[in-house]
Structures are given as C-alpha cells and as structure tokens.
Design a protein around this motif. Structure first.
Motif, PDB file in Angstrom:
ATOM      1  N   GLN A  12      17.315  78.315  -0.700  1.00 31.14           N
ATOM      2  CA  GLN A  12      16.147  77.874  -1.458  1.00 31.14           C
ATOM      3  C   GLN A  12      14.863  78.375  -0.799  1.00 31.14           C
ATOM      4  OE1 GLN A  12      16.444  73.584  -1.803  1.00 31.14           O
ATOM      5  NE2 GLN A  12      17.443  73.769  -3.798  1.00 31.14           N
ATOM      6  N   ALA A  13      13.841  78.509  -1.598  1.00 30.17           N
ATOM      7  CA  ALA A  13      12.538  78.893  -1.070  1.00 30.17           C
ATOM      8  C   ALA A  13      12.118  77.935   0.038  1.00 30.17           C
ATOM      9  CB  ALA A  13      11.499  78.905  -2.188  1.00 30.17           C
ATOM     10  N   GLY A  14      11.576  78.500   1.107  1.00 34.68           N
ATOM     11  CA  GLY A  14      11.200  77.717   2.269  1.00 34.68           C
ATOM     12  C   GLY A  14      12.275  77.620   3.322  1.00 34.68           C
ATOM     13  N   GLY A  15      13.480  78.038   2.975  1.00 32.89           N
ATOM     14  CA  GLY A  15      14.592  77.971   3.899  1.00 32.89           C
ATOM     15  C   GLY A  15      14.649  79.156   4.841  1.00 32.89           C
ATOM     16  N   SER A  16      15.725  79.212   5.618  1.00 28.38           N
ATOM     17  CA  SER A  16      15.902  80.240   6.635  1.00 28.38           C
ATOM     18  C   SER A  16      17.286  80.854   6.557  1.00 28.38           C
ATOM     19  CB  SER A  16      15.705  79.651   8.037  1.00 28.38           C
ATOM     20  OG  SER A  16      14.403  79.139   8.213  1.00 28.38           O
ATOM     21  N   LEU A  17      17.368  82.086   6.991  1.00 31.07           N
ATOM     22  CA  LEU A  17      18.640  82.782   7.162  1.00 31.07           C
ATOM     23  C   LEU A  17      18.524  83.677   8.386  1.00 31.07           C
ATOM     24  CD1 LEU A  17      19.765  84.105   3.636  1.00 31.07           C
ATOM     25  CD2 LEU A  17      20.944  82.411   5.032  1.00 31.07           C
ATOM     26  N   ARG A  18      19.644  83.934   9.028  1.00 31.20           N
ATOM     27  CA  ARG A  18      19.679  84.921  10.105  1.00 31.20           C
ATOM     28  C   ARG A  18      20.694  85.995   9.759  1.00 31.20           C
ATOM     29  NH1 ARG A  18      21.247  84.536  16.519  1.00 31.20           N
ATOM     30  NH2 ARG A  18      23.356  84.391  15.652  1.00 31.20           N
ATOM     31  N   LEU A  19      20.209  87.210   9.671  1.00 30.15           N
ATOM     32  CA  LEU A  19      21.073  88.351   9.441  1.00 30.15           C
ATOM     33  C   LEU A  19      21.501  88.942  10.780  1.00 30.15           C
ATOM     34  CD1 LEU A  19      19.188  90.177   6.544  1.00 30.15           C
ATOM     35  CD2 LEU A  19      20.808  88.270   6.420  1.00 30.15           C
ATOM     36  N   SER A  20      22.716  89.439  10.809  1.00 32.12           N
ATOM     37  CA  SER A  20      23.244  90.112  11.989  1.00 32.12           C
ATOM     38  C   SER A  20      23.703  91.503  11.606  1.00 32.12           C
ATOM     39  CB  SER A  20      24.425  89.338  12.575  1.00 32.12           C
ATOM     40  OG  SER A  20      24.058  88.029  12.936  1.00 32.12           O
ATOM     41  N   SER A  84      10.813  80.582   6.279  1.00 27.48           N
ATOM     42  CA  SER A  84       9.863  80.395   5.171  1.00 27.48           C
ATOM     43  C   SER A  84      10.117  81.402   4.056  1.00 27.48           C
ATOM     44  CB  SER A  84       8.417  80.521   5.679  1.00 27.48           C
ATOM     45  OG  SER A  84       8.151  79.581   6.701  1.00 27.48           O
ATOM     46  N   LEU A  85      11.354  81.509   3.671  1.00 21.50           N
ATOM     47  CA  LEU A  85      11.737  82.526   2.695  1.00 21.50           C
ATOM     48  C   LEU A  85      11.097  82.254   1.340  1.00 21.50           C
ATOM     49  CD1 LEU A  85      15.405  83.000   3.795  1.00 21.50           C
ATOM     50  CD2 LEU A  85      13.751  84.849   3.529  1.00 21.50           C
ATOM     51  N   LYS A  86      10.800  83.349   0.664  1.00 14.92           N
ATOM     52  CA  LYS A  86      10.170  83.305  -0.655  1.00 14.92           C
ATOM     53  C   LYS A  86      11.075  84.013  -1.663  1.00 14.92           C
ATOM     54  CE  LYS A  86       5.630  83.853   1.542  1.00 14.92           C
ATOM     55  NZ  LYS A  86       4.397  84.695   1.606  1.00 14.92           N
ATOM     56  N   PRO A  87      10.956  83.685  -2.937  1.00 17.69           N
ATOM     57  CA  PRO A  87      11.768  84.389  -3.942  1.00 17.69           C
ATOM     58  C   PRO A  87      11.593  85.902  -3.890  1.00 17.69           C
ATOM     59  CG  PRO A  87      10.812  82.429  -4.901  1.00 17.69           C
ATOM     60  CD  PRO A  87      10.211  82.557  -3.529  1.00 17.69           C
ATOM     61  N   GLU A  88      10.414  86.366  -3.530  1.00 15.46           N
ATOM     62  CA  GLU A  88      10.183  87.817  -3.462  1.00 15.46           C
ATOM     63  C   GLU A  88      10.878  88.476  -2.280  1.00 15.46           C
ATOM     64  OE1 GLU A  88       7.869  85.391  -3.730  1.00 15.46           O
ATOM     65  OE2 GLU A  88       6.039  85.900  -2.612  1.00 15.46           O
ATOM     66  N   ASP A  89      11.486  87.685  -1.398  1.00 16.43           N
ATOM     67  CA  ASP A  89      12.298  88.249  -0.314  1.00 16.43           C
ATOM     68  C   ASP A  89      13.710  88.590  -0.788  1.00 16.43           C
ATOM     69  OD1 ASP A  89      10.776  85.861   1.875  1.00 16.43           O
ATOM     70  OD2 ASP A  89      10.317  88.004   1.743  1.00 16.43           O
ATOM     71  N   THR A  90      14.035  88.216  -2.005  1.00 14.40           N
ATOM     72  CA  THR A  90      15.360  88.517  -2.553  1.00 14.40           C
ATOM     73  C   THR A  90      15.579  90.021  -2.611  1.00 14.40           C
ATOM     74  OG1 THR A  90      15.445  86.485  -3.863  1.00 14.40           O
ATOM     75  CG2 THR A  90      16.806  88.336  -4.606  1.00 14.40           C
ATOM     76  N   ALA A  91      16.682  90.472  -2.021  1.00 11.57           N
ATOM     77  CA  ALA A  91      16.991  91.906  -1.961  1.00 11.57           C
ATOM     78  C   ALA A  91      18.304  92.090  -1.220  1.00 11.57           C
ATOM     79  CB  ALA A  91      15.877  92.678  -1.246  1.00 11.57           C
ATOM     80  N   THR A 120      19.500  86.116  -1.473  1.00 12.33           N
ATOM     81  CA  THR A 120      18.931  85.604  -2.711  1.00 12.33           C
ATOM     82  C   THR A 120      18.172  84.320  -2.406  1.00 12.33           C
ATOM     83  OG1 THR A 120      20.780  86.508  -3.975  1.00 12.33           O
ATOM     84  CG2 THR A 120      19.393  84.872  -5.061  1.00 12.33           C
ATOM     85  N   VAL A 121      16.893  84.308  -2.749  1.00 11.80           N
ATOM     86  CA  VAL A 121      16.053  83.143  -2.498  1.00 11.80           C
ATOM     87  C   VAL A 121      15.685  82.533  -3.849  1.00 11.80           C
ATOM     88  CG1 VAL A 121      13.973  82.247  -1.401  1.00 11.80           C
ATOM     89  CG2 VAL A 121      15.137  84.250  -0.439  1.00 11.80           C
ATOM     90  N   SER A 122      16.110  81.304  -4.072  1.00 12.35           N
ATOM     91  CA  SER A 122      15.838  80.639  -5.342  1.00 12.35           C
ATOM     92  C   SER A 122      14.546  79.833  -5.251  1.00 12.35           C
ATOM     93  CB  SER A 122      16.997  79.721  -5.706  1.00 12.35           C
ATOM     94  OG  SER A 122      17.146  78.699  -4.740  1.00 12.35           O
TER      95      SER A 122
END
Length: 123
Positions: A12-20, A84-91, A120-122
């Motif tokens: 969800q928007a505002g959340g966090s993820l860590r890519l490896s 602080s993910l945003k929908p526009e970070d979806t990719a 995907t950021v909703s």
C-alpha cells in the motif's frame, strides 16, 4: 557476473519494501551497482547507484529521501530499501552491474542486468 533480483510485491502507499539483488560468477567487489525501473511502454529509468567500495551513492530526484541503496560484499548482494512508497513507484525494478569504481546512471553504460522484480504500490 549474473544477477538475480528479488523482493518485489504488492504494498500500500506509504509502505516499504526491500529489494535484493544477488550476484554470482564474478568478483562482486570490482563492480559498481545500480537499480533502474521501467513501466510498460516507457523507457527504463535510473533509480539509484552505489560505487564499488560502497562509499558513494546517488539517487534519482524522484526517490531522494525515500530510497536507500547498500551493498554487502560478503553476501554478493545489493539492496534497495524503499520507504514511503507512492503509486508512481509502481514498475519492474532491475539491478545492474558495471565493472569499475564510477557511479553510473545511464542504462547503456551497464554491462550486466538482472531479470527484474515487479513492485506494485496501491493507492
């Protein structure tokens, strides 16, 4: 060097993820590393890069203050912490490697690419 990206998912928007991004078949410490992202129908764009010794990094303006990049040479892995993910970070996010010390922000200058992981950021 071969790269394998992971860690994408739905958040969800505002959340966090860590890519490896785990590397194999190469001397990891000899490579500077980067993260890029791409929406369907758009060009691949720079997100972040880190130098081969981990002492320098640079970010796209759109992610400054929200994303961090780090590397663990003992694990041959580079990370992208996304807050602080945003929908526009979806990719689809790709990691890349280039031999040498420089920070590289341009797609053609990278030698090796991972397969991509979808974020995907909703809203």
């Amino acid at each position: 060097v071969q790269l394998q990206a992971s860690g994408g998912g739905l958040v969800q928007a505002g959340g966090s993820l860590r890519l490896s991004c785990a590397a194999s078949k190469g001397t990891f410490s000899m490579y500077s590393l980067g993260w890029f992202r791409q929406d369907p129908g758009k060009e691949r764009e720079f997100v972040a890069a880190i130098s081969w010794n981990g002492l320098r990094n640079t970010f796209a303006d759109s992610v400054k203050g929200r994303f961090t990049i780090s590397r663990d040479d003992a694990k041959n892995t580079v990370y992208l912490q996304m807050n602080s993910l945003k929908p526009e970070d979806t990719a689809v996010y790709y990691c890349a490697a280039v031999r040498g010390p420089s920070l590289v922000t341009k797609v053609p200058e990278y030698d090796y690419w991972g397969q991509g992981t979808l974020v995907t950021v909703s809203s």
